[in-house]
Design a protein around this motif. Structure first.
Motif, PDB file in Angstrom:
ATOM      1  N   ILE A 179      35.198 -69.319  87.319  1.00 23.59           N
ATOM      2  CA  ILE A 179      34.267 -68.884  88.355  1.00 23.59           C
ATOM      3  C   ILE A 179      34.968 -69.033  89.691  1.00 23.59           C
ATOM      4  N   SER A 180      35.169 -67.914  90.365  1.00 25.82           N
ATOM      5  CA  SER A 180      35.793 -67.897  91.687  1.00 25.82           C
ATOM      6  C   SER A 180      34.717 -67.775  92.752  1.00 25.82           C
ATOM      7  N   LEU A 181      34.670 -68.752  93.646  1.00 26.91           N
ATOM      8  CA  LEU A 181      33.791 -68.685  94.804  1.00 26.91           C
ATOM      9  C   LEU A 181      34.615 -68.149  95.973  1.00 26.91           C
ATOM     10  N   ASP A 182      34.740 -66.836  96.030  1.00 26.60           N
ATOM     11  CA  ASP A 182      35.394 -66.146  97.140  1.00 26.60           C
ATOM     12  C   ASP A 182      36.864 -66.506  97.315  1.00 26.60           C
ATOM     13  N   SER A 183      37.604 -66.697  96.217  1.00 26.20           N
ATOM     14  CA  SER A 183      39.057 -66.847  96.347  1.00 26.20           C
ATOM     15  C   SER A 183      39.630 -65.520  96.820  1.00 26.20           C
ATOM     16  N   ARG A 184      40.684 -65.571  97.675  1.00 20.61           N
ATOM     17  CA  ARG A 184      41.075 -64.357  98.381  1.00 20.61           C
ATOM     18  C   ARG A 184      42.562 -64.033  98.320  1.00 20.61           C
ATOM     19  N   ARG A 185      43.395 -64.932  97.826  1.00 23.98           N
ATOM     20  CA  ARG A 185      44.842 -64.759  97.972  1.00 23.98           C
ATOM     21  C   ARG A 185      45.583 -64.514  96.659  1.00 23.98           C
ATOM     22  N   MET A 186      45.270 -65.290  95.638  1.00 26.29           N
ATOM     23  CA  MET A 186      45.986 -65.210  94.363  1.00 26.29           C
ATOM     24  C   MET A 186      45.346 -64.142  93.490  1.00 26.29           C
ATOM     25  N   PRO A 187      46.124 -63.157  93.009  1.00 26.30           N
ATOM     26  CA  PRO A 187      45.551 -62.093  92.179  1.00 26.30           C
ATOM     27  C   PRO A 187      44.859 -62.623  90.928  1.00 26.30           C
ATOM     28  N   PHE A 188      43.758 -61.990  90.572  1.00 25.25           N
ATOM     29  CA  PHE A 188      43.030 -62.352  89.363  1.00 25.25           C
ATOM     30  C   PHE A 188      43.860 -61.955  88.139  1.00 25.25           C
ATOM     31  N   PRO A 189      43.847 -62.762  87.084  1.00 27.96           N
ATOM     32  CA  PRO A 189      44.467 -62.336  85.831  1.00 27.96           C
ATOM     33  C   PRO A 189      43.783 -61.084  85.299  1.00 27.96           C
ATOM     34  N   ARG A 190      44.564 -60.153  84.856  1.00 28.49           N
ATOM     35  CA  ARG A 190      44.031 -58.965  84.193  1.00 28.49           C
ATOM     36  C   ARG A 190      44.258 -59.155  82.702  1.00 28.49           C
ATOM     37  N   SER A 198      33.303 -63.729  89.741  1.00 31.59           N
ATOM     38  CA  SER A 198      33.675 -63.987  91.135  1.00 31.59           C
ATOM     39  C   SER A 198      32.497 -63.660  92.044  1.00 31.59           C
ATOM     40  N   LEU A 199      32.074 -64.657  92.823  1.00 29.33           N
ATOM     41  CA  LEU A 199      31.044 -64.462  93.837  1.00 29.33           C
ATOM     42  C   LEU A 199      31.745 -64.170  95.159  1.00 29.33           C
ATOM     43  N   ARG A 200      31.434 -63.026  95.761  1.00 32.14           N
ATOM     44  CA  ARG A 200      32.108 -62.583  96.976  1.00 32.14           C
ATOM     45  C   ARG A 200      31.203 -62.773  98.189  1.00 32.14           C
ATOM     46  N   SER A 201      31.768 -63.314  99.247  1.00 29.59           N
ATOM     47  CA  SER A 201      30.991 -63.612 100.452  1.00 29.59           C
ATOM     48  C   SER A 201      30.655 -62.344 101.223  1.00 29.59           C
ATOM     49  N   ALA A 202      29.752 -62.508 102.192  1.00 28.31           N
ATOM     50  CA  ALA A 202      29.323 -61.373 103.008  1.00 28.31           C
ATOM     51  C   ALA A 202      30.249 -61.118 104.190  1.00 28.31           C
ATOM     52  N   ASP A 203      31.205 -62.010 104.444  1.00 27.47           N
ATOM     53  CA  ASP A 203      31.993 -61.873 105.682  1.00 27.47           C
ATOM     54  C   ASP A 203      33.504 -61.829 105.485  1.00 27.47           C
ATOM     55  N   GLN A 204      34.014 -62.098 104.293  1.00 29.74           N
ATOM     56  CA  GLN A 204      35.457 -62.128 104.084  1.00 29.74           C
ATOM     57  C   GLN A 204      35.854 -61.112 103.011  1.00 29.74           C
ATOM     58  N   VAL A 205      37.071 -60.610 103.125  1.00 31.36           N
ATOM     59  CA  VAL A 205      37.587 -59.690 102.108  1.00 31.36           C
ATOM     60  C   VAL A 205      38.856 -60.287 101.504  1.00 31.36           C
ATOM     61  N   THR A 230      25.350 -64.694 102.191  1.00 29.74           N
ATOM     62  CA  THR A 230      26.116 -65.943 102.166  1.00 29.74           C
ATOM     63  C   THR A 230      27.539 -65.686 102.622  1.00 29.74           C
ATOM     64  N   ILE A 231      27.969 -66.372 103.688  1.00 25.57           N
ATOM     65  CA  ILE A 231      29.328 -66.213 104.174  1.00 25.57           C
ATOM     66  C   ILE A 231      30.264 -67.196 103.462  1.00 25.57           C
ATOM     67  N   HIS A 232      31.551 -66.967 103.641  1.00 25.97           N
ATOM     68  CA  HIS A 232      32.585 -67.734 102.944  1.00 25.97           C
ATOM     69  C   HIS A 232      32.417 -69.242 103.137  1.00 25.97           C
ATOM     70  N   ASN A 233      32.162 -69.670 104.366  1.00 23.75           N
ATOM     71  CA  ASN A 233      32.090 -71.106 104.663  1.00 23.75           C
ATOM     72  C   ASN A 233      30.762 -71.745 104.281  1.00 23.75           C
ATOM     73  N   ASP A 234      29.841 -70.948 103.720  1.00 23.19           N
ATOM     74  CA  ASP A 234      28.559 -71.504 103.277  1.00 23.19           C
ATOM     75  C   ASP A 234      28.478 -71.653 101.763  1.00 23.19           C
ATOM     76  N   MET A 235      29.581 -71.468 101.075  1.00 24.25           N
ATOM     77  CA  MET A 235      29.548 -71.514  99.611  1.00 24.25           C
ATOM     78  C   MET A 235      29.809 -72.938  99.112  1.00 24.25           C
ATOM     79  N   TRP A 236      28.939 -73.846  99.561  1.00 24.93           N
ATOM     80  CA  TRP A 236      29.041 -75.271  99.188  1.00 24.93           C
ATOM     81  C   TRP A 236      27.659 -75.882  99.386  1.00 24.93           C
TER      82      TRP A 236
END
Length: 256
Positions: A179-190, A198-205, A230-236
């Motif tokens: 479960i990824s809470l808005d991870s943004r840098r390391m590619p997902f395994p295919r 993966s839960l994606r935030s409303a403010d980050q890509v 939910t923005i990235h910094n509120d996922m806690w």
């Protein structure tokens, strides 16, 4: 009702355990009844790396002989703490998981670089986190042989999610779900394994190439959930009650 329990644990070095019990409410639409939960602080030390690895454990207060617990390892976001995701742990415990939340960053650690090629300069930090995950998994396996380690779940927020992604890429046979809470840098395994939410935030890509395409999502059974409020910094644990409910419900559907 809340109570305190003092538990002693010893593995590698002596550890001190402060325990508390609380009700672990299920998320909306979750098929599991509320569960009373015990928490323990577990102070581990990796002698091979000469590094402390603090862990906060969450488990059901009462064991059920017919139910084999499944392990989950949780990794916090950069600058956060392993105590910051109790509502996530509650949802996991309610679904039969034994949760270990790792404190990856120590006060003596150098800060993570903010300039340069992100995947290059931050990879050593993800690798160190992966070593922590492997060490904690092995420690848990020795201490709790009744937990089913063929069904390991990794959960990570932001940088902790990047750490989990790298670990899964390097140890695919060890990870069943992520479960990824808005991870943004390391590619997902295919790949078919692990299964990924993966839960994606409303403010980050995410960076280019990190998230699977719709075709890859369908091919490998990867679930992407876009959160609208939910923005990235509120996922806690600092999230609002409605934000927590939305995230917990998505996790419950994934685990259900």
């Amino acid at each position: 009702m809340k109570s305190s329990i003092l538990l002693g644990l010893a593995l590698l070095l002596a550890s001190c355990a402060n325990s508390s019990r609380r009700a672990a409410p299920t998320a909306q639409n979750a098929p599991v009844a509320p569960t009373e939960m015990v928490t323990e602080q577990w102070a581990l030390f990796d002698s091979a790396r000469q590094r402390a690895v603090p862990v906060l454990l969450y488990r059901p207060a009462r064991s059920h002989s017919k139910l084999q617990l499944k392990p989950a390892i949780l990794s916090h976001g950069y600058g956060g703490h392993n105590t910051d995701y109790t509502f996530i742990a509650q949802t996991l415990v309610a679904h039969g998981y034994f949760v270990a939340s790792i404190q990856h960053e120590l006060p003596t650690d150098a800060p993570m670089p903010t300039v340069g090629n992100v995947r290059e300069v931050r990879r050593p930090f993800w690798e160190r986190g992966g070593q922590n995950i492997l060490f904690v998994r092995q420690a848990l396996q020795r201490k709790y042989p009744g937990v089913d380690f063929n069904d390991l779940l990794l959960v990570g927020h932001s940088n902790g999610g990047d750490t989990a992604m790298l670990f899964a890429a390097e140890h695919p046979a060890l990870v069943a779900r992520m479960i990824s809470l808005d991870s943004r840098r390391m590619p997902f395994p295919r790949a078919p394994r692990p299964r990924i939410l993966s839960l994606r935030s409303a403010d980050q890509v995410a960076d280019p190439g990190v998230l699977p395409t719709p075709a890859e999502q369908a091919q490998f059974g990867i679930t992407i959930v876009q959160l609208t409020t939910t923005i990235h910094n509120d996922m806690w644990d600092g999230a609002t009650a409605s934000q927590k409910q939305e995230m917990s419900a998505a996790i419950a559907r994934f685990l259900g």
